[in-house]
Write an enzyme that holds these catalytic residues in place. Sequence first.
Site, PDB file in Angstrom:
ATOM      1  CB  SER A 119      51.945 -42.730  65.716  1.00  0.00           C
ATOM      2  OG  SER A 119      50.747 -42.260  65.214  1.00  0.00           O
ATOM      3  CG  HIS A 140      49.009 -47.635  65.435  1.00  0.00           C
ATOM      4  ND1 HIS A 140      50.155 -47.932  64.739  1.00  0.00           N
ATOM      5  CD2 HIS A 140      48.748 -46.336  65.154  1.00  0.00           C
ATOM      6  CE1 HIS A 140      50.564 -46.868  64.075  1.00  0.00           C
ATOM      7  NE2 HIS A 140      49.735 -45.891  64.317  1.00  0.00           N
ATOM      8  CD  GLU A 152      51.751 -51.487  64.390  1.00  0.00           C
ATOM      9  OE1 GLU A 152      52.835 -52.067  64.454  1.00  0.00           O
ATOM     10  OE2 GLU A 152      51.656 -50.243  64.498  1.00  0.00           O
ATOM     11  CG  ASN A 190      54.717 -45.382  62.234  1.00  0.00           C
ATOM     12  OD1 ASN A 190      54.510 -45.201  61.042  1.00  0.00           O
ATOM     13  ND2 ASN A 190      53.874 -45.001  63.171  1.00  0.00           N
TER      14      ASN A 190
HETATM   15  P1  NAI Z   1      43.877 -34.644  64.754  1.00  0.00           P
HETATM   16  O1  NAI Z   1      44.667 -33.430  65.041  1.00  0.00           O
HETATM   17  O2  NAI Z   1      43.144 -34.758  63.441  1.00  0.00           O
HETATM   18  O3  NAI Z   1      42.780 -34.851  65.913  1.00  0.00           O
HETATM   19  C1  NAI Z   1      43.073 -34.790  67.275  1.00  0.00           C
HETATM   20  C2  NAI Z   1      41.823 -34.344  68.002  1.00  0.00           C
HETATM   21  O4  NAI Z   1      42.036 -34.471  69.417  1.00  0.00           O
HETATM   22  C3  NAI Z   1      41.446 -32.865  67.759  1.00  0.00           C
HETATM   23  O5  NAI Z   1      40.104 -32.787  67.309  1.00  0.00           O
HETATM   24  C4  NAI Z   1      41.625 -32.208  69.120  1.00  0.00           C
HETATM   25  O6  NAI Z   1      40.679 -31.172  69.372  1.00  0.00           O
HETATM   26  C5  NAI Z   1      41.411 -33.378  70.051  1.00  0.00           C
HETATM   27  N1  NAI Z   1      42.037 -33.211  71.368  1.00  0.00           N
HETATM   28  C6  NAI Z   1      43.254 -32.704  71.655  1.00  0.00           C
HETATM   29  N2  NAI Z   1      43.480 -32.745  72.985  1.00  0.00           N
HETATM   30  C7  NAI Z   1      42.358 -33.291  73.541  1.00  0.00           C
HETATM   31  C8  NAI Z   1      41.992 -33.619  74.873  1.00  0.00           C
HETATM   32  N3  NAI Z   1      42.795 -33.363  75.902  1.00  0.00           N
HETATM   33  N4  NAI Z   1      40.784 -34.192  75.084  1.00  0.00           N
HETATM   34  C9  NAI Z   1      39.944 -34.443  74.050  1.00  0.00           C
HETATM   35  N5  NAI Z   1      40.249 -34.166  72.766  1.00  0.00           N
HETATM   36  C10 NAI Z   1      41.444 -33.596  72.518  1.00  0.00           C
HETATM   37  O7  NAI Z   1      44.889 -35.875  64.941  1.00  0.00           O
HETATM   38  P2  NAI Z   1      44.847 -37.326  64.280  1.00  0.00           P
HETATM   39  O8  NAI Z   1      45.616 -37.331  63.013  1.00  0.00           O
HETATM   40  O9  NAI Z   1      43.443 -37.818  64.289  1.00  0.00           O
HETATM   41  O10 NAI Z   1      45.713 -38.162  65.332  1.00  0.00           O
HETATM   42  C11 NAI Z   1      45.178 -38.587  66.554  1.00  0.00           C
HETATM   43  C12 NAI Z   1      46.059 -39.690  67.120  1.00  0.00           C
HETATM   44  O11 NAI Z   1      46.133 -40.776  66.188  1.00  0.00           O
HETATM   45  C13 NAI Z   1      47.497 -39.285  67.398  1.00  0.00           C
HETATM   46  O12 NAI Z   1      47.921 -39.961  68.554  1.00  0.00           O
HETATM   47  C14 NAI Z   1      48.251 -39.786  66.179  1.00  0.00           C
HETATM   48  O13 NAI Z   1      49.589 -40.043  66.427  1.00  0.00           O
HETATM   49  C15 NAI Z   1      47.496 -41.082  65.909  1.00  0.00           C
HETATM   50  N6  NAI Z   1      47.594 -41.584  64.541  1.00  0.00           N
HETATM   51  C16 NAI Z   1      47.513 -40.718  63.482  1.00  0.00           C
HETATM   52  C17 NAI Z   1      47.588 -41.213  62.185  1.00  0.00           C
HETATM   53  C18 NAI Z   1      47.467 -40.291  61.027  1.00  0.00           C
HETATM   54  O14 NAI Z   1      47.790 -40.703  59.896  1.00  0.00           O
HETATM   55  N7  NAI Z   1      47.004 -39.066  61.198  1.00  0.00           N
HETATM   56  C19 NAI Z   1      47.782 -42.652  61.904  1.00  0.00           C
HETATM   57  C20 NAI Z   1      47.781 -43.476  63.098  1.00  0.00           C
HETATM   58  C21 NAI Z   1      47.729 -42.933  64.353  1.00  0.00           C
END
Ligand code: NAI
Length: 283
Positions: A119, A140, A152, A190
Site C-alpha cells: 500500500s 495493488h 492499481e 490512498n
Molecule cells: P496480514 O497481516 O493479514 O498478512 C500478512 C501475512 O504475511 C501473514 O500471514 C504473515 O505471516 C506473512 N508474512 C510476514 N512476513 C513474511 C515473510 N517474510 N515471508 C512470508 N510471509 C510473511 O496482512 P494483509 O492485510 O494481508 O496485508 C498484506 C499486504 O497487503 C501489505 O503490504 C498491505 O499493506 C497490503 N494491503 C493491505 C490491504 C488491506 O486492506 N489489508 C489493502 C491493500 C493492500
Amino acid sequence: MTIQNVMVIGAGQMGAGIAQVCAQSGYNVLLHDAKEEALNQGIANIEKRLERSVSKDRISEQAKQDALARLQPAAALENARQCDIAIEAIVENRDVKTGIFSKLDAYAPEHAILASNTSSVPITELAAATNRPGQVIGMHYMNPVPVMPLVEVIRGLETNDETYKQVAAMAYSLSKTAVEVNDSPGFAANRILMPMINEAVFTLQEGTASVEDIDTVMKLGMNHPMGPLTLADFIGLDTCLFIMEVLQDGFGDSKYRPCPLLRKYVNAGWLGKKAGRGFYQYQ
Ligand code: NAI
C-alpha cells in the site's frame, strides 16, 4: 511469455484473497507464508469462502473443486522457481519486503515478473533490491480481494511496457479493472482516500459535526456506500495513520499532516473494528 503459474507470498487477509481469485480464474497457484499456521489458515479461509459461494449459488461445486485443485501450499520461498509471476502480500515493512524481493530475484526464473501488493512501499525501492527492475511492478488489490473490482497497477521508475501489459492483462483475466499509476507516495487510491478520511477526522475534532452526521453527509450527499469514519474503522486507524505519515514524509507537504485526534485514538488502542472500538463501538 504467458502467465500460467502464480506464486503468492503471504497468506493473510490479502494474499489468500489474491490466491483465491487467481485459482478461480484458471491459474496454477502456489501460496506461501513464513508461518505454517498462517498458510493453513489462509487455505482454510479460501475453502470457506468458496463453500459459501457454492451455497449461495454463485459458483458450482465443480468450479470450487477445480479452483482448490489449482491451489497448492508452498512451504518454501524456493518454490518460486516454478512461477511466471510472484505476487508479494506480506507484512507492510520496507526492510522485510526488500529482503523478500532480493530472494525472489534469486529463485524465480529469469522471465518471471515480481509484483507487490504494497500500500505504501515505493515500487522503485523494491525493484532496486533485484537485478530485474524492468520486471518489478505494483499490483495493488483492494480489500476484500474477491469482491473489489479494482487493481492499481503501479509502474516503478524502470518497469518496462511488456511487464505493465502482462500484469494489466492478468488483472482483467481476474475480472478486475486495471488502472495505470506511476510510483508516487500513496499511489492514487490512498493518495485520494486517506486525506479525505483525515479531513473527516478534523471535521469531528473541531466539533463541526458528529461521527454519525459526518458519515451521513458523505453517504447521502455524495453517494458514497459508506461514510469516511466507518470506512476508517474498517481499514484500521493505525493503517490510516501510517499511510498519512507516508504521504507527509513523501511529499513534505503540511496538507498531509495526520489529524491529532486520529493519532490520539491510535495511541489509545482504538484501532477501529478489529479492536472493538474506533469512531464507533463494536460488539
Ligand atoms: P496480514 O497481516 O493479514 O498478512 C500478512 C501475512 O504475511 C501473514 O500471514 C504473515 O505471516 C506473512 N508474512 C510476514 N512476513 C513474511 C515473510 N517474510 N515471508 C512470508 N510471509 C510473511 O496482512 P494483509 O492485510 O494481508 O496485508 C498484506 C499486504 O497487503 C501489505 O503490504 C498491505 O499493506 C497490503 N494491503 C493491505 C490491504 C488491506 O486492506 N489489508 C489493502 C491493500 C493492500
